[in-house]
Design a protein around this motif. Structure first.
Motif, PDB file in Angstrom:
ATOM      1  N   VAL A 227       0.802  -1.179  -0.049  1.00 42.98           N
ATOM      2  CA  VAL A 227       0.028   0.165   0.041  1.00 42.98           C
ATOM      3  C   VAL A 227       0.857   1.249   0.024  1.00 42.98           C
ATOM      4  O   VAL A 227       1.690   1.585   0.895  1.00 42.98           O
ATOM      5  N   ASP A 228       0.656   2.088  -1.060  1.00 46.31           N
ATOM      6  CA  ASP A 228       1.662   3.130  -1.215  1.00 46.31           C
ATOM      7  C   ASP A 228       0.744   4.256  -0.502  1.00 46.31           C
ATOM      8  O   ASP A 228       0.067   4.720  -1.102  1.00 46.31           O
ATOM      9  N   ASP A 229       1.320   4.704   0.616  1.00 45.93           N
ATOM     10  CA  ASP A 229       0.747   5.968   1.034  1.00 45.93           C
ATOM     11  C   ASP A 229       1.170   7.462   0.337  1.00 45.93           C
ATOM     12  O   ASP A 229       2.215   8.046   1.062  1.00 45.93           O
ATOM     13  N   ALA A 230       0.733   7.509  -0.798  1.00 46.50           N
ATOM     14  CA  ALA A 230       1.146   8.663  -1.621  1.00 46.50           C
ATOM     15  C   ALA A 230       2.529   9.044  -1.531  1.00 46.50           C
ATOM     16  O   ALA A 230       2.875  10.429  -1.312  1.00 46.50           O
ATOM     17  N   SER A 231       3.377   8.077  -1.881  1.00 42.67           N
ATOM     18  CA  SER A 231       4.689   8.615  -1.707  1.00 42.67           C
ATOM     19  C   SER A 231       4.921   9.502  -3.111  1.00 42.67           C
ATOM     20  O   SER A 231       4.329   9.485  -4.063  1.00 42.67           O
ATOM     21  N   GLU A 232       6.103  10.125  -3.071  1.00 44.56           N
ATOM     22  CA  GLU A 232       6.600  11.398  -4.091  1.00 44.56           C
ATOM     23  C   GLU A 232       7.437  10.714  -4.893  1.00 44.56           C
ATOM     24  O   GLU A 232       7.979  11.426  -5.731  1.00 44.56           O
ATOM     25  N   ARG A 233       8.065   9.409  -4.774  1.00 48.55           N
ATOM     26  CA  ARG A 233       9.282   9.050  -5.415  1.00 48.55           C
ATOM     27  C   ARG A 233       8.972   8.350  -6.766  1.00 48.55           C
ATOM     28  O   ARG A 233       8.201   7.492  -6.696  1.00 48.55           O
TER      29      ARG A 233
END
Ligand code: UDP
Ligand code: MN
Length: 498
Positions: free
Chosen positions: A80-86
């Motif tokens: 689950v990607d919690d809104a990563s910026e990478r």
């Protein structure tokens, strides 16, 4: 190396130099290596939430799960990607995990939601009979999964944690964690490791390969039967970003009829960091205080006062609406916090029974005991009473200790300085007898009285001197209550801030 360290608050250069499928030492107790488990263990979904995690640590977690879990026990891995910026966590990650031989689902949160709501989303999407949560910088070792699932098969209301081994944030060396520590917490509601007490060793008849019943869990790594996860009320979705959810779940499990254990035959490594690498929208302190207030208000009954008195200012933090969680507590017919303290955590830093909580004021100087830095081994001071809690909060307990959090007033000789030492529960130098008639604190072992130190001696704090009836030896306790009168009712100073 130093530049890269800042990105994740661990040595990213070292991590990137290490294979994604590296071997690890077998750190289990000998008795664990020969245990056998039933063939028909439940299977599990692995839920890993992440926010801006490094590639190498995230994928080393995934590879260690795949390599060291029997395939039939592994239902799926859910990231689950919690809104990563990478960028590399977008299509590169999707392409990479497609090649792996286990179904891997990637779920993206539309906005930064925090680990609690991200885990809820992962749990909802999962299909396995058990849900196993892992942080995004873990490594599972040989045989880690079977003992966790076997324990849940024996009792589906047991929530199980592995021993969390330490992956060095500096060298990525793998270091075995101890099977002799378990989870607790202090007055500030910080999770802490403490030694497993003798009563728990006795209950297991000294067999260290048997699961340890633990009052709380660290929170990042555990397995839970998926139906039980629903029944017991999943998580408090009103909690933001990070923190408090582990204590909330620990209290809830114990108070509502489940149990929480560390399965000592299961070892999983975790990169422990000294600082957090990400932003906390709203401010770190605010977020954690809000989450802690939610758990204190719902689960801790009158004992929430310890948290509120030691952390001045926290009562001003808005914690939103907890009525749904209170209804859950009623619906599940959960026991009071005093039951938890007495039966599950009798060695807690919060005393179940106490005479007073608040300032201890000297009659002559009208000043208050003050533990200043609140550090171990430091002298207690006497300063003007500020009425702000914090350093001037002490509890005189039914065990006749004068304690603040995990530290107790301790003195070893007549005229010696009074210092703060870890409470040891052995009476000795930490046993004080308060006489409400004379208002004196008798230090039992030296048969002397707590006294304001003379400033001209350069002594800055109290000492113990022969009892002489001087007002320098008289102390008033905040809302002192005689326990024998109130027997099982606790004095609850909820009026403290009014
Ligand atoms: N995490 C997340 N969203 C957040 C904060 C944390 O998904 O807003 C994830 C993080 O990537 C990690 C897990 O939650 O996988 C636990 O966080 P962290 O490792 O920082 O906590 P610690 O282990 O230091 O207590
Ligand atoms: Mn972590």
């Amino acid at each position: 190396m130093k530049e890269l360290f800042k990105i994740n608050q661990f040595n990213l250069m070292a991590s990137d130099l290490i294979a994604l499928n590296r071997s690890l030492p077998d750190v289990r107790l000998e008795g664990c290596k020969t245990k056998t488990y039933p063939d028909d263990l439940p299977n599990t979904s692995i839920v890993i939430v992440f926010h801006n995690e490094a590639w190498s640590t995230l994928l080393r977690t995934v590879h260690s799960v795949i390599n060291r879990s029997p395939r039939r026990l592994l239902s799926e891995v859910i990231l689950v990607d919690d809104a990563s910026e990478r960028d590399f966590l977008k299509s590169s990650l999707e392409k990479y995990v497609k090649r792996l031989e286990v179904p891997i689902k990637i779920i993206r949160m539309e906005q930064r939601s925090g680990l609690i709501r991200a885990r809820l989303r992962g749990a909802k999407a999962s299909k396995g009979q058990v849900i196993t949560f892992l942080d995004a910088h873990c490594e599972c070792t040989l045989g880690w999964l079977e003992p966790l699932l076997a324990r849940i098969k024996e009792d589906r209301r047991t929530v199980v944690c592995p021993i969390i081994d330490v992956i060095s944030d500096d060298t990525f060396e793998y270091m075995a964690g101890s099977d002799m520590t378990y989870g607790g917490f202090n007055w500030k509601l910080n999770f802490r490791w403490y030694p497993v007490p003798q009563r728990e060793m006795d209950r297991r008849k000294g067999d260290r390969t048997l699961p340890v019943r633990t009052p709380t869990m660290a929170g990042g790594l555990f397995s839970i039967d998926r139906n039980y996860f629903e029944e017991i009320g999943t998580y408090d979705s009103g909690m933001d970003i990070w923190g408090g959810e582990n204590l909330e779940m620990s209290f809830r499990i114990w108070q509502c009829g489940g149990s929480l254990e560390i399965v000592t035959c299961s070892h999983v490594g975790h990169v422990f960091r000294k600082a957090t690498p990400y932003t906390f929208p709203g401010g770190t302190g605010h977020v954690i205080n809000k989450n802690n207030r939610r758990l204190a208000e719902v689960w801790m009954d009158e004992f929430k006062d310890f948290f509120y008195i030691i952390s001045p200012g926290v009562v001003k933090v808005d914690y939103g609406d907890v009525s749904v969680r209170k209804m859950l507590r009623g619906k599940l017919k959960c026991k009071p916090f005093s039951w938890y303290l007495e039966n599950i955590y009798p060695d807690s830093q919060i005393p179940r029974r106490y005479y007073s909580l608040g300032e201890i004021r000297n009659v002559e100087t009208n000043q208050c005991l003050d533990n200043m830095g609140r550090k171990e081994n430091e002298k207690v001071g006497i300063f003007n009473c500020h009425g702000m809690g914090g350093n001037q909060v002490f509890s005189y307990t039914a065990d006749k200790e004068i304690r603040t959090d995990d530290l107790c007033l301790d003195v070893s000789r007549l005229s010696g300085p009074v210092i703060m030492l870890k409470c040891h529960h052995m009476r000795g130098n930490q046993l004080w007898e308060y006489d409400s008639e004379t208002r004196t604190f008798l230090h039992v072992i030296t048969q002397s009285c707590l006294t304001v130190g003379k400033v001209e001696d350069g002594v800055h704090g109290p000492t113990v001197e022969f009892c002489n009836g001087s007002p320098l030896q008289k102390w008033t306790l905040r809302n002192y209550t005689r326990l024998e009168v109130f027997s099982n009712i606790f004095y609850s100073p909820t009026d403290y801030f009014l």
